[in-house]
Scaffold this active site. Structure first.
Site, PDB file in Angstrom:
ATOM      1  N   CYS A  14      47.462  38.517  34.419  1.00 48.90           N
ATOM      2  CA  CYS A  14      48.555  37.471  34.371  1.00 48.90           C
ATOM      3  C   CYS A  14      48.935  37.026  35.488  1.00 48.90           C
ATOM      4  CB  CYS A  14      49.867  38.197  33.471  1.00 48.90           C
ATOM      5  SG  CYS A  14      51.182  37.183  33.373  1.00 48.90           S
ATOM      6  N   CYS A  17      52.764  37.372  36.311  1.00 49.08           N
ATOM      7  CA  CYS A  17      52.797  38.639  36.523  1.00 49.08           C
ATOM      8  C   CYS A  17      52.515  39.022  38.287  1.00 49.08           C
ATOM      9  CB  CYS A  17      52.595  39.652  35.596  1.00 49.08           C
ATOM     10  SG  CYS A  17      53.167  39.281  33.996  1.00 49.08           S
ATOM     11  N   ASP A 391      19.941  19.606  51.819  1.00 44.23           N
ATOM     12  CA  ASP A 391      18.542  19.907  52.512  1.00 44.23           C
ATOM     13  C   ASP A 391      18.221  21.512  52.411  1.00 44.23           C
ATOM     14  OD1 ASP A 391      16.542  19.711  54.306  1.00 44.23           O
ATOM     15  OD2 ASP A 391      17.896  20.167  56.069  1.00 44.23           O
TER      16      ASP A 391
END
Length: 506
Positions: A14, A17, A391
């Site tokens: 979370c 949190c 490149d």
């Protein structure tokens, strides 16, 4: 004086949190700075007292996220399907209540309340615990307040539906973060976990226990565990995991090699020049881990905004619940319902996760395609790029050789017969270009010389196939080609050449 340390917050998914935990750790008196990287689930902190800080971190995590485990060493993470089971059971009860709603309304209400408790009991418990600790304004408080208000208004199905959708969203969020994290971990799996070192005899040990100056042995197909210098052998190295270069790199005696590369063909003996902590692959992984902890401007803004956002939402909901009936022709029950709707749609968890999850999903998606991005700050920079110049072999090209031209059919045939005994990528491309059947019985006395090529007898003719060095050995004067070229020598005379190129991607 403070030093840098790290702990893992296993199970932390979370973002909101994580932000709260990070702020609490930063506020500790012995901590100079702290940062939580949700992608790697690691907390980095500078502290003058390591043990005391870790104890405090464990207390903070227990208060905010009781299911998260604070560990100092890497442990095997097991799949936790509790959230999925919770949604299946709660969702099943909700569906049963919905079906029974018209026929048995009382039974339907009881079942939907059971669904609500199954889905939301953890949210309610966390809200109560947080309130008792003075942490009022968070997503648990908003969800509990809104759904309890719905139940008070006898809107049981609305309360159950809110918890069902909230938990489903949380599950998708956790799975998205885990998927991105797994992709990044797989891409970063370039650090070898063993080394063959010569100490009287060849033994296998942890790379961190190999000393500078010791000689290690790397066989075909193995990763080079430490940086060093080749003292014996010749081989092709796959460096793509470190450099992005798809074409193999040829190395021989006195050539420097770096850890993390894959030895493709021959056996190599390497004298170690850097210890494990200073090896190239270790530095790359440390750099990636440290930079993913640096938050982008958008992430920093949303974290600060969420701290004032939640109280504003609660105050606005309170104003709506109390004042609407004074100015509009509606009941207090209706105004409370509207206030509850505002609380539900304004839950900060979705707001706070949206930006970091966008970055994590982007980084994880790129990792799945083999692109390692060093943190959300880089993603933010990439969003402002107007033009990109490529490149790199393997970016615009496939990174695989193919025969583009050859002197004549006899040249290709002789080369294919000779190269059929080699596992080198160039040899395989020549054999693939020759579509005839190869009779290996007419090929004898095959010898391969590292860096030069392969020599053999075909129908008693001396055939050599290899690089420009081969011509020097036979004193054949020929202008060196800028392309990748294989030369064919028959009875010490140049009979032709084969040009190899790299195909542009479709």
């Amino acid at each position: 004086m403070s030093y840098s340390y790290k702990v893992k917050l296993q199970g932390l998914d979370c973002a909101h949190c994580a932000s709260k935990i990070e702020d609490r750790i930063k506020a500790l008196p012995e901590v100079d700075d702290a940062s939580i990287d949700l992608m790697t689930q690691k907390c980095s902190f500078n502290s003058a007292d390591r043990n005391k800080t870790i104890d405090e971190i464990k207390k903070i995590v227990l208060e905010i996220e009781p299911d998260v485990l604070v560990v100092e060493e890497k442990i095997v993470e097991k799949e936790d399907n509790f959230a999925l089971r919770q949604i299946i059971i709660g969702g099943g009860l909700f569906l049963a209540a919905w079906i029974l709603k018209g026929l048995f309304p009382v039974a339907a209400d009881i079942i939907v309340l059971a669904a609500y408790l199954t889905l939301g009991y953890k949210v309610i418990i966390r809200a109560i615990k947080n309130i008792s600790k003075g942490q009022v304004f968070d997503e648990n408080f908003l969800m509990a307040l809104a759904t309890i208000a719905a139940i008070a208004l006898r809107e049981y199905f609305e309360a159950g539906a809110v918890m069902l959708f909230y938990q489903t969203g949380e599950l998708f969020q956790d799975r998205a973060v885990k998927s991105s994290r797994d992709n990044i971990v797989k891409l970063m799996d370039i650090r070898p976990d063993k080394a063959r070192v010569i100490r009287d005899e060849e033994i296998i040990i942890d790379p961190s226990k190999v000393n500078i100056g010791e000689v290690i042995v790397v066989y075909a197909g193995e990763k080079i565990p430490l940086d060093g210098e080749v003292v014996e052998g010749f081989s092709s190295l796959d460096t793509s995991s470190l450099t992005g270069e798809s074409l193999y790199r040829e190395v021989g005696v006195n050539d420097a090699v770096i850890s993390g590369c894959v030895n493709v063909s021959g056996k190599l003996k390497i004298k170690v020049t850097k210890d494990f902590n200073n090896s190239t692959v270790n530095k790359i992984l440390d750099l990636v881990e440290n930079t993913t902890g640096r938050k982008a401007k958008a992430e920093k803004f949303i974290t600060k905004f969420a701290k004032v956002y939640t109280p504003i939402v609660v105050i606005a909901a309170l104003i709506i619940a109390v004042s609407l009936p004074l100015f509009m022709d509606i009941s207090y029950a209706d105004s409370i319902k509207r206030a509850a709707i505002l609380l539900i749609i304004s839950c900060p968890c979705a707001l706070v996760i949206s930006i970091p999850l966008g970055f994590y999903a982007g980084i994880g998606g790129m990792s799945k395609k083999g692109i390692l991005v060093k943190g959300s700050t880089v993603v933010e920079s990439l969003s402002k790029v107007a033009k990109v110049v490529f490149d790199k072999t393997g970016t615009l090209t496939e990174g695989k050789f193919y025969v583009s031209e050859y002197t004549d059919d006899e040249t290709l045939k002789l080369a294919a017969y000779a190269e059929s005994f080699s596992n080198h990528p160039v040899a395989k491309s020549i054999v693939n270009a020759y579509h005839g059947n190869i009779d290996g019985s007419i090929v004898t006395d095959v010898t391969e010389k590292a860096g030069y090529g392969i020599s053999c007898k075909i129908n008693n003719d001396d055939i050599s196939v290899g690089s420009f060095r081969l011509l020097d050995e036979y004193n054949i004067k020929f202008e060196q080609d800028i392309n990748t070229v294989v030369y064919v020598v028959k009875n010490r005379e140049l009979v032709g050449k084969i040009v190899l190129k790299d195909k542009i991607k479709d």
